[in-house]
Design an enzyme around this catalytic site. Structure first.
Site, short mmCIF file in Angstrom:
data_model
loop_
_atom_site.label_atom_id
_atom_site.label_comp_id
_atom_site.label_asym_id
_atom_site.label_seq_id
_atom_site.Cartn_x
_atom_site.Cartn_y
_atom_site.Cartn_z
N GLN A 110 -5.27 -5.35 6.70
CA GLN A 110 -6.25 -6.25 6.11
C GLN A 110 -6.25 -7.62 6.80
O GLN A 110 -6.91 -8.53 6.32
CB GLN A 110 -5.96 -6.43 4.62
CG GLN A 110 -6.14 -5.16 3.79
CD GLN A 110 -7.57 -4.67 3.76
OE1 GLN A 110 -8.50 -5.42 3.97
NE2 GLN A 110 -7.75 -3.39 3.49
N ASP B 86 2.37 -4.63 7.75
CA ASP B 86 1.13 -3.91 7.55
C ASP B 86 -0.01 -4.92 7.69
O ASP B 86 -0.23 -5.74 6.80
CB ASP B 86 1.14 -3.27 6.16
CG ASP B 86 -0.20 -2.65 5.79
OD1 ASP B 86 -1.11 -2.66 6.63
OD2 ASP B 86 -0.32 -2.16 4.66
N LYS C 187 -11.02 -0.34 10.14
CA LYS C 187 -10.93 -1.46 9.22
C LYS C 187 -10.75 -2.78 9.94
O LYS C 187 -10.58 -3.78 9.30
CB LYS C 187 -9.73 -1.30 8.30
CG LYS C 187 -9.83 -0.16 7.37
CD LYS C 187 -8.69 -0.15 6.42
CE LYS C 187 -8.79 0.98 5.46
NZ LYS C 187 -7.78 0.95 4.47
N CYS D 235 -4.83 2.65 -3.75
CA CYS D 235 -3.56 3.07 -3.13
C CYS D 235 -2.46 2.04 -3.38
O CYS D 235 -1.63 1.77 -2.50
CB CYS D 235 -3.74 3.31 -1.64
SG CYS D 235 -4.76 4.76 -1.26
N HIS E 150 0.85 -1.18 0.00
CA HIS E 150 0.00 0.00 0.00
C HIS E 150 0.89 1.24 0.00
O HIS E 150 2.01 1.22 0.52
CB HIS E 150 -0.87 -0.04 1.25
CG HIS E 150 -1.96 0.98 1.30
ND1 HIS E 150 -1.75 2.28 1.68
CD2 HIS E 150 -3.28 0.88 1.04
CE1 HIS E 150 -2.89 2.95 1.65
NE2 HIS E 150 -3.84 2.12 1.26
#
Length: 520
Positions: free
Chosen positions: A275, A272, A298, A464, A195
């Site tokens: 998700q 990261d 999220k 992104c 991202h």
């Protein structure tokens, strides 16, 4: 009849204009086609008009589809939907079918109530007052920190730093840890699928420090090449920055393997997890994490492997999905790393003592929380964690894996549609999202008509992740992403609406061809 409709469409002044390329095969110039608004579409003959499903239901299932669900137990999606007020509204005269959860998740009533209660009952600044409202606000703000720590099994609540989003958290790591530890020639390993918020900060830090960025590509199965990541590692490697779950490819990386190799070379790993955290069980002590990032709005949970990384909550387009408010995220960092890191921002709250010529700084996490924090949002995040924990993260993960397979299989039934990322199998799991393109139709056009005519909310664009899209040879893609409050009914409705949208664009091309023929 076709000519009459085409004429109406070419003279319409509605602002609902699309970008799909409908270029003629001859050099004859024709007027710009402006698509009619939904009301004008009702005037178009039925045989070339998109089917308008019944507004009495968010799903218009065929009898065979409905029969297939009669004997199935009530799904987690059906059980939890009543908790989300926003899902029970009409959009463009259709009931909302929300499939943009990778961008942000919706909020259950308990989160909305927590926010309202704070602002109505004890709105005050934290850590700075002795009056009752300030004490109440401080207690609930710090309780939210403890809830986050418990949710990911951090060893100490002080290892949780609240940030305004995951982008800020990654920048915190980049400018505080990165500029203090990176030297010219040091290497940072990333993948082409990262991202922007996990890529751009390190580009800036590399320019300042002289560090070198190295990127792993994709395999033939469109998964970041883990083998290439491992082969790149050397004594020059100081940091590995990787996503756990791709917000475009839906692929899930073997973080444990990456971390073990990185640690063997003395490198740190930043993951990261925007998700993943919202979709699976996460235990940072089992993971051995250095740094990891995720986001309140999220948070969707994914099972993470043993890693060293920062966890930061992100509020950008990765993410999402913890059912919490926007405007707040968190950073998990090992206490010994946070203790050694200098401040990222200066101001109130992060100091110990201030003199005219210098200042001393508070211990973490206060050192990294300059100024008035997002108090209400943090309290709302705490309420979201309570809600998710009440359901059970493993239950959410198992249900989403079922939805992920169903979405992928359903999209495969659509002609001329290309899904990006790996194909699911017994050994390969995908997250509950699919990025795709339909031949000769722009993703933005698809998303616009799905919203305007069917109330279906999906994402379109580069998500992104422009370098990844360039690597795939495309400028943009459409993306449908699910969460535990979605159902197979939602997927069925989406597929029917998508097929009708594709048919609509096909008929438009036929009309254009007829118009060109009649103009000669």
């Amino acid at each position: 009849m076709f000519k009459s409709v085409a004429a109406k469409m070419m003279t319409s002044t509605t602002t609902m204009e699309f970008t799909s390329s409908l270029k003629p095969t001859t050099t004859t110039s024709i007027p710009l086609i402006r698509f009619p608004s939904p009301n004008r579409l009702n005037q178009i003959p039925t045989r070339i008009r998109l089917r308008r499903f019944s507004s009495s239901s968010s799903c218009s299932l065929s009898s065979s589809s409905a029969a297939s669900y009669e004997n199935e137990p009530v799904s987690l999606g059906h059980l939890t939907r009543p908790d989300f007020p926003i899902l029970h509204q009409k959009v463009n005269e259709k009931k909302l079918v929300y499939l943009d959860n990778a961008a942000t998740s919706q909020k259950p009533s308990v989160v909305l109530t927590a926010l309202q209660n704070y602002y109505e009952s004890y709105n005050a600044n934290v850590h700075r007052g002795v009056h009752k409202l300030s004490k109440l606000a401080t207690d609930d703000y710090e309780l939210a920190r403890k809830k986050v720590a418990s949710f990911i099994n951090a060893g100490d609540p002080c290892e949780i730093v609240f940030t305004k989003n995951a982008t800020e958290a990654i920048n915190l790591v980049a400018y505080s840890w990165g500029l203090s530890n990176l030297r010219p020639g040091d290497e940072i390993i990333l993948t082409v699928a990262e991202h922007h918020s996990a890529m751009v900060p390190w580009q800036l830090v590399a320019q300042k420090s002289g560090a070198v960025l190295r990127f792993a590509s994709l395999t033939k199965h469109e998964v970041p090449d883990v083998g290439a990541i491992l082969e790149m590692m050397s004594k020059k490697t100081k940091l590995v920055v990787v996503h756990h779950v791709s917000n475009v490819l839906a692929s899930i990386l073997p973080i444990e393997e990456i971390v073990l190799s990185a640690h063997a070379f003395g490198a740190k790993v930043l993951v990261d997890a925007c998700q993943s955290v919202p979709h699976m069980v996460v235990d940072v002590q089992d993971l051995g994490a250095d740094f990891l990032v995720a986001s309140s709005h999220k948070v969707r949970c994914v099972l993470l492997w043993s890693i060293n990384f920062y966890l930061v909550l992100r509020v950008d387009d990765q993410t999402p999905q913890m059912c919490g408010p926007t405007g707040v995220g968190f950073l998990y960092g090992k206490s010994e790393l946070l203790d050694a890191m200098p401040p990222f921002l200066g101001g109130g709250e992060m100091i110990s003592d201030v003199y005219l010529d210098h200042s001393t700084y508070a211990d973490p996490p206060s050192r990294f929380e300059a100024g008035t924090p997002a108090i209400g949002e943090a309290i709302g995040l705490g309420a979201a964690i309570d809600y998710l924990s009440g359901i059970g993260m493993q239950k959410i993960h198992d249900y989403e894996m079922e939805l992920a397979d169903y979405l992928y299989e359903s999209l495969q039934s659509v002609p001329n549609l290309r899904i990006y990322g790996p194909k699911p199998s017994r050994t390969v799991q995908r997250a509950a999202l699919c990025s795709f393109n339909v031949e000769n139709i722009q993703s933005t056009d698809l998303a616009t008509l799905l919203d305007q005519l069917h109330g279906v909310a999906i994402r379109s664009g580069h998500h992104c992740a422009q370098p990844l899209h360039r690597h795939l040879g495309i400028n943009a893609s459409a993306r449908a992403s699910l969460y535990f409050y979605n159902t197979k009914d939602d997927v069925d409705y989406f597929i029917e609406a998508l097929k009708d949208t594709i048919t609509f664009f096909s008929e438009i091309r036929k009309m254009q061809t007829l118009h060109l023929g009649s103009s000669h």
